[in-house]
Design an enzyme around this catalytic site. Sequence first.
Site, PDB file in Angstrom:
ATOM      1  N   TYR A 150       0.843  -1.214   0.000  1.00 63.66           N
ATOM      2  CA  TYR A 150       0.000   0.000   0.000  1.00 63.66           C
ATOM      3  C   TYR A 150       0.875   1.260   0.000  1.00 63.66           C
ATOM      4  O   TYR A 150       0.624   2.202  -0.757  1.00 63.66           O
ATOM      5  CB  TYR A 150      -0.886  -0.057   1.240  1.00 63.66           C
ATOM      6  CG  TYR A 150      -1.888   1.055   1.411  1.00 63.66           C
ATOM      7  CD1 TYR A 150      -3.058   1.088   0.664  1.00 63.66           C
ATOM      8  CD2 TYR A 150      -1.690   2.051   2.365  1.00 63.66           C
ATOM      9  CE1 TYR A 150      -4.001   2.100   0.853  1.00 63.66           C
ATOM     10  CE2 TYR A 150      -2.631   3.056   2.563  1.00 63.66           C
ATOM     11  CZ  TYR A 150      -3.783   3.071   1.805  1.00 63.66           C
ATOM     12  OH  TYR A 150      -4.714   4.064   2.006  1.00 63.66           O
ATOM     13  N   LYS A 154       0.953   4.120  -2.885  1.00 64.78           N
ATOM     14  CA  LYS A 154       0.629   5.516  -2.584  1.00 64.78           C
ATOM     15  C   LYS A 154       1.829   6.439  -2.865  1.00 64.78           C
ATOM     16  O   LYS A 154       1.645   7.567  -3.335  1.00 64.78           O
ATOM     17  CB  LYS A 154       0.160   5.659  -1.139  1.00 64.78           C
ATOM     18  CG  LYS A 154      -1.176   4.932  -0.852  1.00 64.78           C
ATOM     19  CD  LYS A 154      -2.316   5.442  -1.702  1.00 64.78           C
ATOM     20  CE  LYS A 154      -3.676   4.942  -1.250  1.00 64.78           C
ATOM     21  NZ  LYS A 154      -4.765   5.414  -2.121  1.00 64.78           N
TER      22      LYS A 154
END
Length: 244
Positions: A150, A154
């Site tokens: 993640y 991002k």
Amino acid sequence: MFDLSGKTALVTGATGGIGGAIAAGLKARGAKVIVTGSTMERAEAARERLGCDAALAADLGDRAAVDALAKEADALGPVDILVNCAGITRDTLMLRMKDDDFDKVIEVNLTAAFRLSRALMRGMLKRRGGRIINIGSVVGATGNAGQANYAAAKAGLVGLTKAIAREVANRGVTVNLVAPGFIGTPMTDVLNEDQREQILSDIPAGTLGTPEDIAAAVIYLASAEAGYVTGQTLHVNGGMAMGF
Ligand code: NAD
């Protein structure tokens, strides 16, 4: 100020907490808003609940479906404001992280944003105006144990944002990223009391943020007033991370 009348916005992940608030916020400023969800049933329910104008469905983990979504949305629009908000987590410590945990998170959080931006940018450039707003995360700047996939996705969105911003800045298209800290949504409802207290102790503001806090940042970046702001990350995190 921040009047979006006459503009069409496409918001991915609008069936979720933050995407829903963004869609409703853009609508309240006068934009025509197309919401998307992973199924038509969920997208249509969100459209109705949020008072938006159209609903489209696409599994953002499916590249052909992402390309089809861009075409359908531009036919309804054309799309002036793209908000890439859909996101997933598949948290686990690095040594246990499977290839599939990594690939899926990159595909939905980063690759889908790249493909939608590429497809919808063409019309924005021709019309000499547009807004691409990516929803990142504070962990894209700080990292977070258990979120290698993640955080990579991002952080990747930050680089994507800056690169595209440089390419299109002289043609009226801005590209920015809003990086939420901890926001009260179904994604954070799963935290237990200890985890919640630990998190709150790291937030100078002393509370979780709300989806509306994120929507306000998106409305600003979508507006004509933010026309000279591009390639930026706007952190909305109650002060939990500063200086990025
Ligand atoms: P949420 O789980 O409520 O919403 C996620 C949305 O993404 C849902 O609408 C879901 O349908 C959509 N989605 C997921 N996989 C999809 C797929 N394969 N195809 C199509 N749609 C798909 O989460 P949220 O808290 O509203 O998060 C929205 C965004 O904000 C995400 O990008 C998330 O990473 C980011 N974010 C959230 C927080 C937080 O504290 N909640 C913090 C930082 C960043």
